[in-house]
Enzyme design. Sequence first.
Site, PDB file in Angstrom:
ATOM      1  N   TYR A  62      20.430  40.498   8.000  1.00 54.71           N
ATOM      2  CA  TYR A  62      19.177  40.878   7.324  1.00 54.71           C
ATOM      3  C   TYR A  62      19.470  41.646   6.034  1.00 54.71           C
ATOM      4  CZ  TYR A  62      14.092  41.355   7.393  1.00 54.71           C
ATOM      5  OH  TYR A  62      12.756  41.257   7.098  1.00 54.71           O
ATOM      6  N   THR A 106       9.689  30.526  11.141  1.00 54.07           N
ATOM      7  CA  THR A 106       8.950  30.110   9.941  1.00 54.07           C
ATOM      8  C   THR A 106       9.974  29.655   8.897  1.00 54.07           C
ATOM      9  OG1 THR A 106       9.053  32.298   8.957  1.00 54.07           O
ATOM     10  CG2 THR A 106       7.120  31.841  10.334  1.00 54.07           C
ATOM     11  N   SER A 126       3.550  29.301   8.584  1.00 48.75           N
ATOM     12  CA  SER A 126       3.479  30.593   7.880  1.00 48.75           C
ATOM     13  C   SER A 126       2.574  31.567   8.633  1.00 48.75           C
ATOM     14  CB  SER A 126       2.892  30.411   6.473  1.00 48.75           C
ATOM     15  OG  SER A 126       3.737  29.631   5.678  1.00 48.75           O
ATOM     16  N   ALA A 141      14.669  36.429  -0.612  1.00 53.45           N
ATOM     17  CA  ALA A 141      16.012  36.937  -0.937  1.00 53.45           C
ATOM     18  C   ALA A 141      16.934  35.741  -0.986  1.00 53.45           C
ATOM     19  CB  ALA A 141      16.488  37.927   0.123  1.00 53.45           C
ATOM     20  N   LYS A 172      12.475  45.798   2.944  1.00 54.14           N
ATOM     21  CA  LYS A 172      11.400  46.119   3.900  1.00 54.14           C
ATOM     22  C   LYS A 172      11.247  47.642   4.056  1.00 54.14           C
ATOM     23  CE  LYS A 172      10.004  41.957   5.121  1.00 54.14           C
ATOM     24  NZ  LYS A 172       8.778  41.401   4.519  1.00 54.14           N
ATOM     25  N   VAL A 203       4.647  35.793  -7.924  1.00 54.56           N
ATOM     26  CA  VAL A 203       4.638  37.189  -8.371  1.00 54.56           C
ATOM     27  C   VAL A 203       5.719  37.490  -9.410  1.00 54.56           C
ATOM     28  CG1 VAL A 203       3.514  38.118  -6.300  1.00 54.56           C
ATOM     29  CG2 VAL A 203       6.009  37.962  -6.367  1.00 54.56           C
TER      30      VAL A 203
HETATM   31  P1  NAP Z   1       6.928  31.906   5.063  1.00 56.87           P
HETATM   32  O1  NAP Z   1       5.974  30.947   5.653  1.00 56.87           O
HETATM   33  O2  NAP Z   1       8.150  31.352   4.432  1.00 56.87           O
HETATM   34  O3  NAP Z   1       6.143  32.860   4.053  1.00 56.87           O
HETATM   35  C1  NAP Z   1       6.757  33.584   3.005  1.00 56.87           C
HETATM   36  C2  NAP Z   1       5.970  33.281   1.770  1.00 56.87           C
HETATM   37  O4  NAP Z   1       6.389  34.069   0.642  1.00 56.87           O
HETATM   38  C3  NAP Z   1       6.093  31.817   1.357  1.00 56.87           C
HETATM   39  O5  NAP Z   1       4.819  31.266   1.185  1.00 56.87           O
HETATM   40  C4  NAP Z   1       6.840  31.923   0.040  1.00 56.87           C
HETATM   41  O6  NAP Z   1       6.608  30.835  -0.831  1.00 56.87           O
HETATM   42  C5  NAP Z   1       6.247  33.218  -0.475  1.00 56.87           C
HETATM   43  N1  NAP Z   1       6.935  33.675  -1.670  1.00 56.87           N
HETATM   44  C6  NAP Z   1       8.272  33.799  -1.871  1.00 56.87           C
HETATM   45  N2  NAP Z   1       8.513  34.182  -3.139  1.00 56.87           N
HETATM   46  C7  NAP Z   1       7.299  34.295  -3.755  1.00 56.87           C
HETATM   47  C8  NAP Z   1       6.879  34.615  -5.062  1.00 56.87           C
HETATM   48  N3  NAP Z   1       7.759  34.891  -6.027  1.00 56.87           N
HETATM   49  N4  NAP Z   1       5.549  34.654  -5.340  1.00 56.87           N
HETATM   50  C9  NAP Z   1       4.642  34.347  -4.390  1.00 56.87           C
HETATM   51  N5  NAP Z   1       4.973  34.005  -3.128  1.00 56.87           N
HETATM   52  C10 NAP Z   1       6.285  33.976  -2.819  1.00 56.87           C
HETATM   53  O7  NAP Z   1       7.480  32.915   6.184  1.00 56.87           O
HETATM   54  P2  NAP Z   1       6.740  34.025   7.065  1.00 56.87           P
HETATM   55  O8  NAP Z   1       7.711  34.323   8.146  1.00 56.87           O
HETATM   56  O9  NAP Z   1       5.368  33.621   7.386  1.00 56.87           O
HETATM   57  O10 NAP Z   1       6.746  35.289   6.089  1.00 56.87           O
HETATM   58  C11 NAP Z   1       5.587  36.043   5.776  1.00 56.87           C
HETATM   59  C12 NAP Z   1       5.938  37.526   5.791  1.00 56.87           C
HETATM   60  O11 NAP Z   1       6.200  37.914   7.137  1.00 56.87           O
HETATM   61  C13 NAP Z   1       7.177  37.894   4.986  1.00 56.87           C
HETATM   62  O12 NAP Z   1       6.967  39.132   4.347  1.00 56.87           O
HETATM   63  C14 NAP Z   1       8.230  38.048   6.078  1.00 56.87           C
HETATM   64  O13 NAP Z   1       9.295  38.894   5.682  1.00 56.87           O
HETATM   65  C15 NAP Z   1       7.385  38.670   7.157  1.00 56.87           C
HETATM   66  N6  NAP Z   1       7.963  38.655   8.500  1.00 56.87           N
HETATM   67  C16 NAP Z   1       8.391  37.482   9.051  1.00 56.87           C
HETATM   68  C17 NAP Z   1       8.951  37.501  10.309  1.00 56.87           C
HETATM   69  C18 NAP Z   1       9.470  36.227  10.927  1.00 56.87           C
HETATM   70  O14 NAP Z   1      10.286  36.308  11.861  1.00 56.87           O
HETATM   71  N7  NAP Z   1       9.044  35.070  10.500  1.00 56.87           N
HETATM   72  C19 NAP Z   1       9.067  38.692  11.023  1.00 56.87           C
HETATM   73  C20 NAP Z   1       8.603  39.873  10.440  1.00 56.87           C
HETATM   74  C21 NAP Z   1       8.056  39.844   9.168  1.00 56.87           C
HETATM   75  P3  NAP Z   1       7.751  29.672  -0.898  1.00 56.87           P
HETATM   76  O15 NAP Z   1       7.845  29.072   0.451  1.00 56.87           O
HETATM   77  O16 NAP Z   1       7.243  28.761  -1.928  1.00 56.87           O
HETATM   78  O17 NAP Z   1       9.034  30.356  -1.305  1.00 56.87           O
END
Ligand code: NAP
Length: 256
Positions: free
Chosen positions: A157, A195, A19, A97, A164, A67
Site C-alpha cells: 500500500y 474494484t 466502483s 498511484a 490516505k 482533478v
Molecule cells: P475505482 O472504481 O477504480 O474508483 C477510483 C476512481 O478514481 C476511478 O473512477 C478513477 O478513474 C478515479 N480517478 C483516478 N484518478 C482520477 C483523476 N485524476 N480525476 C478524477 N478521477 C480520478 O475503485 P474504488 O475501489 O471504487 O475506489 C474508490 C475509493 O475507495 C478510492 O478512494 C479508494 O482508495 C477507496 N477505497 C477502496 C477500497 C477497495 O478495496 N476497493 C478500500 C478502501 C477505500 P479511472 O478509472 O479513470 O482512473
Amino acid sequence: MQDLRGKTALVTGVANKRSIAFAVAERLAQYGVSLAVAYQPADEDRDEKVRKIIGEISPDLVLPLDVTLPGSLDAAFATLKERWGRLDIVVHAIASAKREELGGRTSDVSLEGYVLAQRVSAYSLIELARAARPLMGDGGSLITLTYIGSERATHNYNVMGSAKAALEANVRYLAMELGPERIRVNAISAGPIRTLSASGIKNFLDLLHNAEEKSALKRNVTQEEVANAAAFLASSLSSGITGQTLFVDAGYNIWG
Ligand code: NAP
C-alpha cells in the site's frame, strides 16, 4: 430514506459497475437524490462505456472530471451551478498511484509518484470542498473513502498509505473549518473490495483473505454496505457526526 428525497449530490469516481462510487450513486438515487455523476475521461470508447453504465441510474448530469486537468473541476461546478444552483452532498471516491510504487518499497518511492498520489487522492478533497462550499448555503455533507493502510503499515500500500493519512487529516481540518456553515465532512474506511483500483494493489487477494480471516464478522464487505454508510452520512440521521472516519470493514480494525 425520506430525508434524502429532493437533495442534490455530486458523486465522483465511477469507473465501472464495481466502483464503490457506482453503488453509492445507485443507493442515493434509490432514496430520491438528484444526481450528478462524474467519471475520469479517457478515450472515446471507454468514455462511452462509462457513460452508458452511469446512465442506468438516470442521473440529472454526467460530468467528465479529471482533478489533475486545469479547469476540469471548475467546468464541472459551473455546470452544477447552472443546473441546480445548490448542492447538498459530495462523494469523493477518487484515488490514484503508480502501480510500481504501491507494490515497491516505500524507501524507493519517487517524489513524482508521491506527489501524484497526494495530489489525486488527498488534495482533490480540498479542491472539491472549496468548489462545493458556495453551493452549500443550506449546509451539506462531504464524504470521502479511505483505507486502514493510512494508520497501519500494510503490504503493497506504501505511497497510498501516506496519501490516505493526509486525506483523513484533511477530513478533520475541513470539518473544523466548515462546521460553522453546517457542512459536515466524514470519511468511510472501507475493508478491501475487488474494484479496478484494488486490482492495482499487488497480491490483493491476500489482503481480502486476511481481512476475512481477521475481521469480527469473518467476511469481507460489499460496495452496497459502503453505500449504505454513505447514505447515512449524507442524511440528517448523522447530523451530529463530523470529522470522523467510520469503519465499514466487518470489524477488521478492532483486531489484535
Ligand atoms: P475505482 O472504481 O477504480 O474508483 C477510483 C476512481 O478514481 C476511478 O473512477 C478513477 O478513474 C478515479 N480517478 C483516478 N484518478 C482520477 C483523476 N485524476 N480525476 C478524477 N478521477 C480520478 O475503485 P474504488 O475501489 O471504487 O475506489 C474508490 C475509493 O475507495 C478510492 O478512494 C479508494 O482508495 C477507496 N477505497 C477502496 C477500497 C477497495 O478495496 N476497493 C478500500 C478502501 C477505500 P479511472 O478509472 O479513470 O482512473
